[in-house]
Enzyme design. Structure first.
Site, PDB file in Angstrom:
ATOM      1  N   PHE A 129       1.046  -1.050   0.537  1.00 45.31           N
ATOM      2  CA  PHE A 129       0.188   0.091  -0.024  1.00 45.31           C
ATOM      3  C   PHE A 129       0.962   1.154  -0.579  1.00 45.31           C
ATOM      4  O   PHE A 129       1.343   1.447   0.849  1.00 45.31           O
ATOM      5  CB  PHE A 129      -1.180  -0.177   1.304  1.00 45.31           C
ATOM      6  N   GLY A 137       3.846  11.552   5.755  1.00 45.28           N
ATOM      7  CA  GLY A 137       3.745  10.076   6.626  1.00 45.28           C
ATOM      8  C   GLY A 137       2.520  10.426   7.097  1.00 45.28           C
ATOM      9  O   GLY A 137       1.409   9.813   6.575  1.00 45.28           O
ATOM     10  N   SER A 138       1.927  11.522   8.753  1.00 40.67           N
ATOM     11  CA  SER A 138       0.647  11.938   8.764  1.00 40.67           C
ATOM     12  C   SER A 138       0.034  12.784   8.331  1.00 40.67           C
ATOM     13  O   SER A 138      -1.266  12.924   7.500  1.00 40.67           O
ATOM     14  CB  SER A 138       1.071  12.561  10.666  1.00 40.67           C
ATOM     15  N   THR A 164       5.445  -1.674   3.556  1.00 47.37           N
ATOM     16  CA  THR A 164       5.182  -2.885   4.459  1.00 47.37           C
ATOM     17  C   THR A 164       4.865  -4.223   3.215  1.00 47.37           C
ATOM     18  O   THR A 164       4.176  -3.467   2.508  1.00 47.37           O
ATOM     19  CB  THR A 164       4.255  -3.055   4.476  1.00 47.37           C
ATOM     20  N   ARG A 277       7.778 -18.527  38.330  1.00 47.38           N
ATOM     21  CA  ARG A 277       9.549 -17.992  38.784  1.00 47.38           C
ATOM     22  C   ARG A 277       9.124 -18.494  40.181  1.00 47.38           C
ATOM     23  O   ARG A 277       8.132 -17.590  41.066  1.00 47.38           O
ATOM     24  CB  ARG A 277       9.374 -16.892  38.527  1.00 47.38           C
ATOM     25  N   GLN A 345       8.071  -6.704  33.228  1.00 44.50           N
ATOM     26  CA  GLN A 345       8.129  -5.630  34.615  1.00 44.50           C
ATOM     27  C   GLN A 345       8.109  -7.236  34.920  1.00 44.50           C
ATOM     28  O   GLN A 345       8.854  -7.789  36.266  1.00 44.50           O
ATOM     29  CB  GLN A 345       7.618  -4.454  35.427  1.00 44.50           C
ATOM     30  N   ILE A 346       7.168  -7.802  35.376  1.00 42.77           N
ATOM     31  CA  ILE A 346       6.876  -9.238  35.700  1.00 42.77           C
ATOM     32  C   ILE A 346       8.448 -10.658  35.831  1.00 42.77           C
ATOM     33  O   ILE A 346       8.433 -11.160  36.504  1.00 42.77           O
ATOM     34  CB  ILE A 346       5.393  -9.406  35.601  1.00 42.77           C
ATOM     35  N   GLU A 372       0.081   2.766  10.478  1.00 42.00           N
ATOM     36  CA  GLU A 372      -1.724   3.162  10.019  1.00 42.00           C
ATOM     37  C   GLU A 372      -1.875   4.279  10.795  1.00 42.00           C
ATOM     38  O   GLU A 372      -3.249   3.827  11.091  1.00 42.00           O
ATOM     39  CB  GLU A 372      -2.542   1.620  10.217  1.00 42.00           C
ATOM     40  N   THR A 374      -1.304   7.460  14.193  1.00 38.16           N
ATOM     41  CA  THR A 374      -0.392   7.092  15.378  1.00 38.16           C
ATOM     42  C   THR A 374      -1.638   7.618  15.522  1.00 38.16           C
ATOM     43  O   THR A 374      -2.405   8.005  15.492  1.00 38.16           O
ATOM     44  CB  THR A 374       0.871   8.515  15.121  1.00 38.16           C
TER      45      THR A 374
HETATM   46  N1  COS Z   1     -14.350   7.470   5.085  1.00 39.22           N
HETATM   47  C1  COS Z   1     -14.339   7.636   4.059  1.00 39.22           C
HETATM   48  N2  COS Z   1     -13.972   8.772   3.316  1.00 39.22           N
HETATM   49  C2  COS Z   1     -12.838   9.905   4.016  1.00 39.22           C
HETATM   50  C3  COS Z   1     -12.390   9.356   5.037  1.00 39.22           C
HETATM   51  C4  COS Z   1     -13.124   8.434   6.069  1.00 39.22           C
HETATM   52  N3  COS Z   1     -12.446   7.640   6.583  1.00 39.22           N
HETATM   53  N4  COS Z   1     -11.535   9.763   6.149  1.00 39.22           N
HETATM   54  C5  COS Z   1     -11.436  11.051   4.874  1.00 39.22           C
HETATM   55  N5  COS Z   1     -12.559  11.261   3.512  1.00 39.22           N
HETATM   56  C6  COS Z   1     -12.259  12.044   2.751  1.00 39.22           C
HETATM   57  C7  COS Z   1     -13.702  12.789   2.645  1.00 39.22           C
HETATM   58  O1  COS Z   1     -14.635  13.043   1.120  1.00 39.22           O
HETATM   59  C8  COS Z   1     -13.235  14.166   3.843  1.00 39.22           C
HETATM   60  O2  COS Z   1     -13.899  15.043   2.833  1.00 39.22           O
HETATM   61  P1  COS Z   1     -15.434  15.795   4.132  1.00 39.22           P
HETATM   62  O3  COS Z   1     -14.283  15.583   5.219  1.00 39.22           O
HETATM   63  O4  COS Z   1     -15.150  16.790   3.809  1.00 39.22           O
HETATM   64  O5  COS Z   1     -16.604  14.587   3.976  1.00 39.22           O
HETATM   65  C9  COS Z   1     -12.584  14.271   2.256  1.00 39.22           C
HETATM   66  O6  COS Z   1     -11.534  12.629   2.394  1.00 39.22           O
HETATM   67  C10 COS Z   1     -10.846  15.265   3.621  1.00 39.22           C
HETATM   68  O7  COS Z   1     -10.852  14.432   4.139  1.00 39.22           O
HETATM   69  P2  COS Z   1     -10.635  15.655   5.852  1.00 39.22           P
HETATM   70  O8  COS Z   1     -11.229  16.865   5.753  1.00 39.22           O
HETATM   71  O9  COS Z   1     -10.489  14.537   7.067  1.00 39.22           O
HETATM   72  O10 COS Z   1      -8.480  15.084   5.565  1.00 39.22           O
HETATM   73  P3  COS Z   1      -7.281  16.265   5.972  1.00 39.22           P
HETATM   74  O11 COS Z   1      -6.312  16.274   5.193  1.00 39.22           O
HETATM   75  O12 COS Z   1      -7.483  16.850   6.876  1.00 39.22           O
HETATM   76  O13 COS Z   1      -6.923  14.942   6.583  1.00 39.22           O
HETATM   77  C11 COS Z   1      -5.616  13.311   8.793  1.00 39.22           C
HETATM   78  C12 COS Z   1      -6.025  15.067   7.735  1.00 39.22           C
HETATM   79  C13 COS Z   1      -4.632  13.966   9.641  1.00 39.22           C
HETATM   80  C14 COS Z   1      -7.211  12.840   9.358  1.00 39.22           C
HETATM   81  C15 COS Z   1      -5.263  12.360   7.550  1.00 39.22           C
HETATM   82  O14 COS Z   1      -4.688  12.607   6.699  1.00 39.22           O
HETATM   83  C16 COS Z   1      -5.103  11.389   7.633  1.00 39.22           C
HETATM   84  O15 COS Z   1      -5.519  10.233   8.361  1.00 39.22           O
HETATM   85  N6  COS Z   1      -3.818  11.436   7.883  1.00 39.22           N
HETATM   86  C17 COS Z   1      -3.016   9.716   8.672  1.00 39.22           C
HETATM   87  C18 COS Z   1      -2.473   8.752   7.565  1.00 39.22           C
HETATM   88  C19 COS Z   1      -2.351   7.533   8.041  1.00 39.22           C
HETATM   89  O16 COS Z   1      -2.843   6.999   8.912  1.00 39.22           O
HETATM   90  N7  COS Z   1      -0.848   7.491   7.904  1.00 39.22           N
HETATM   91  C20 COS Z   1      -0.226   6.011   8.048  1.00 39.22           C
HETATM   92  C21 COS Z   1       0.725   4.952   7.207  1.00 39.22           C
HETATM   93  S1  COS Z   1      -0.522   4.600   5.860  1.00 39.22           S
HETATM   94  S2  COS Z   1      -0.230   2.970   5.776  1.00 39.22           S
END
Ligand code: COS
Length: 394
Positions: A129, A137-138, A164, A277, A345-346, A372, A374
């Protein structure tokens, strides 16, 4: 097109119980004894992969018409919880197929893409993926990988990091920008199904990590990788972010349930050690301060299990479950960290020694709170959803 992964049971409770029993035996009789070999090799031995394929584990969630087992979300997560009793490498290799890629294909793939990819994945082709990058990342929407349209092809350039299965993947779902500008709702992100033997794609060597030996991660580098327009998931630009977020919802259940499965193993290990133990002339399990640590771990494990069961019921009822998936991921992985810490610890001094298994457990579980999404990302998702619902109530 499905809005969410399959809900509703795919088989009657008795048949599923027998299936789970078979998985449990496989985990205890084949996977756990294989752990030293995995640690030694730094990867899963071929015979383990062959047995996993034979059991259909790579196609747990692939619909039966495409050659998979067609498990529902709940059945899938219950199966993952069983597999997660063993070292994380075993779950890691198959959960990208069964969780992320399959969810993305089911939710957004065209019929032709499903026909092309789902049977291959069910047969054991390994998926990756491709979301995370060196500078995002985030902040997933900040990705830099570019997919430029060129006639009826796209040309992909960029680097994906900490992927992964990256070093062994047969295919990767690459999230890339189809617009140089950031668009509302992150519509600049599109997803592409890319075979890893496409010219220009390089799989880097596995990363060296703190734990989770055998769960291979690494860079995937894309240099002028030409793919036909038919590789664009769903055949439409701009849907990659939503697709990735929905796949992550399932992925978060998977990581949360993995933390639960491993917590059960860790707690059992702590119980066994505490009852064997001796100190001050009796087994340490007789000491109330040891009992307090065991009890706290049980409480947290039970809370995580209950939360997961409740969240899955919501999903089965067809209700949105993004908030709940994040709650489970956050709580179960944080609890698992504390359970592993108490186990060390145990064990006392022995807990710090590589000769005993808890030292490995302690290192393995640390990343559950990171990948997936933080713990802090889960907090953001939970709060954002809550505030949005509150505002909608007026
Ligand atoms: N299900 C369906 N659609 C989703 C969704 C979900 N869980 N999350 C977001 N969307 C879609 C929606 O269309 C959303 O628009 P609306 O909120 O207006 O409906 C759009 O995407 C934009 O979403 P959002 O406004 O939440 O986007 P951001 O850029 O603000 O997202 C976070 C911020 C930080 C929440 C997001 O980037 C995120 O989850 N990051 C972490 C990613 C991650 O886990 N990375 C680790 C490794 S990946 S293997």
């Amino acid at each position: 097109m499905l809005d969410r992964p399959a809900t509703g049971r795919s088989m009657d409770a008795e048949t599923f119980a027998a299936f789970k029993d078979q998985i449990r035996r496989f985990v205890r009789e084949r996977l756990v004894p294989a752990e030293p070999e995995v640690m030694e090799l730094g990867q899963l031995p071929d015979w383990v992969l062959a047995e996993m394929r034979e059991m259909g584990l790579f196609g747990l969630t692939v619909p039966t018409e495409y050659g998979g087992l067609g498990l529902s979300l709940t059945e899938y997560i219950e199966t993952i919880t069983e597999i997660a009793w063993a070292a994380p490498a075993f779950r890691a290799v198959l959960s990208i197929n069964t969780g992320m890629i399959c969810t993305a294909l089911r939710n957004a793939g065209t019929d032709e893409q499903k026909r092309e990819w789902l049977p291959k994945l069910a047969a054991g082709a390994i998926g990756a993926f491709g979301l995370t990058e060196p500078d995002s990342g985030s902040d997933s929407a900040g990705l830099r990988t570019r997919a430029a349209k060129d006639g009826d092809h796209y040309v992909l350039n960029g680097t994906k990091r900490y992927i992964t299965n990256g070093p062994i993947a047969d295919m990767v779902l690459v999230m890339a920008r189809t617009s140089a500008e950031n668009l509302p709702k992150n519509a600049h992100v599109s997803a592409f199904l890319v075979p890893t033997d496409t010219p220009g794609l390089t799989r880097a060597k596995p990363d060296k990590k703190m734990g989770q030996v055998g769960a291979l991660t690494g860079d995937i580098v894309l240099e002028d990788v030409r793919v036909p327009a038919s590789a664009l998931l769903g055949g439409e630009e701009g849907r990659g972010f939503k697709t990735a977020m929905m796949a992550l919802d399932t992925g978060r259940f998977s990581v949360g349930s993995s933390a639960i499965g491993y917590s059960r193993r860790i707690l059992e290990s702590a119980l066994r050690y505490a009852t064997e133990r001796k100190a001050f002339g009796e087994t340490i399990a007789n000491f109330q301060l040891i009992q307090a640590m065991l009890a706290d771990s049980k409480v947290e494990l039970y809370a995580a299990e209950s939360m997961l069961a409740d969240a899955l019921r919501r999903a089965e009822d067809g209700l949105p479950f993004s908030t709940e998936a994040s709650c489970v991921k956050l709580f179960a992985t944080e609890a698992c960290g504390r359970i592993a810490d108490r186990a060390v610890q145990i064990y006392g001094g022995a807990g710090y020694m590589a000769e005993y298994e808890v030292e490995r457990f302690y290192r393995d579980v640390r990343v559950y709170r990171i990948y997936e999404g933080t713990t802090q990302i889960q907090q953001l998702v939970i709060a954002k959803n809550m505030l949005r619902e509150f505002a909608a109530q007026g």
